[in-house]
Motif scaffolding. Structure first.
Motif, PDB file in Angstrom:
ATOM      1  N   TYR A 176       0.921  -1.250   0.079  1.00 47.05           N
ATOM      2  CA  TYR A 176      -0.138  -0.054  -0.149  1.00 47.05           C
ATOM      3  C   TYR A 176       0.821   1.251  -0.025  1.00 47.05           C
ATOM      4  O   TYR A 176       0.808   2.278  -0.679  1.00 47.05           O
TER       5      TYR A 176
ATOM      6  N   GLN B 101       0.754   4.096  -2.676  1.00 44.51           N
ATOM      7  CA  GLN B 101       0.686   5.674  -2.331  1.00 44.51           C
ATOM      8  C   GLN B 101       1.737   6.285  -2.987  1.00 44.51           C
ATOM      9  O   GLN B 101       1.508   7.584  -3.516  1.00 44.51           O
TER      10      GLN B 101
ATOM     11  N   ILE C 229      -6.192   9.058  -1.802  1.00 44.56           N
ATOM     12  CA  ILE C 229      -5.718   7.699  -2.224  1.00 44.56           C
ATOM     13  C   ILE C 229      -6.157   6.721  -1.289  1.00 44.56           C
ATOM     14  O   ILE C 229      -6.769   5.608  -1.704  1.00 44.56           O
ATOM     15  N   ARG C 230      -6.142   6.899   0.043  1.00 43.30           N
ATOM     16  CA  ARG C 230      -6.840   5.910   0.978  1.00 43.30           C
ATOM     17  C   ARG C 230      -8.155   5.886   0.777  1.00 43.30           C
ATOM     18  O   ARG C 230      -8.907   4.571   0.586  1.00 43.30           O
TER      19      ARG C 230
ATOM     20  N   GLU D  54      -2.510  11.750   0.314  1.00 42.07           N
ATOM     21  CA  GLU D  54      -2.902  10.613   1.248  1.00 42.07           C
ATOM     22  C   GLU D  54      -4.193  10.318   1.336  1.00 42.07           C
ATOM     23  O   GLU D  54      -4.706   8.906   1.360  1.00 42.07           O
TER      24      GLU D  54
END
Length: 118
Positions: free
Chosen positions: A74, A78, A93-94, A90
């Motif tokens: 992960y 990222q 993307i999460r 971030e």
């Protein structure tokens, strides 16, 4: 990666900085029109739906899923998306990763849950 064994093997390899950087570079070349597109394409390129269906971001919940958010894979995703897309954050993307993992069971080969009809 087709199986969780493949995933674990790859995760182990990423302790090596060169392997990690190679994965980041590989993912950043996937590209996409938007941050979301880039995240979805990268996940689809990396994993089968069956593997994605085994994960969620935190590993919590009643379905016994594994946490994806604290894996090196992960982190590489990222880093790659942020390298490709200067506007990516971030948080975004999460969010996009979480959504994509959540819907993996319904996609082809996800082993999934049949949507309940009301």
């Amino acid at each position: 990666m087709e199986t969780l064994e493949d995933f674990d093997r790859e995760e182990e390899c990423l302790h090596d900085v060169e392997a990690y950087n190679a994965l980041v570079l590989q993912i950043s070349k996937v590209g996409g029109k938007t941050t979301m597109d880039c995240v979805h394409k990268a996940l689809d390129r990396l994993f089968s739906n069956a593997v994605m269906a085994s994960f969620n971001m935190k590993g919590r919940g009643q379905k016994g899923k594994r946490p994806f958010g604290n894996t090196k894979i992960y982190r590489a995703l990222q880093d790659a998306v942020m390298k490709f897309d200067q506007t990516a954050t971030e948080d975004s993307i999460r969010t996009f990763t979480s959504e994509h993992l959540k819907h993996a069971p319904q996609r082809s080969g996800g082993g999934g849950f049949t949507p309940h009809s009301h």
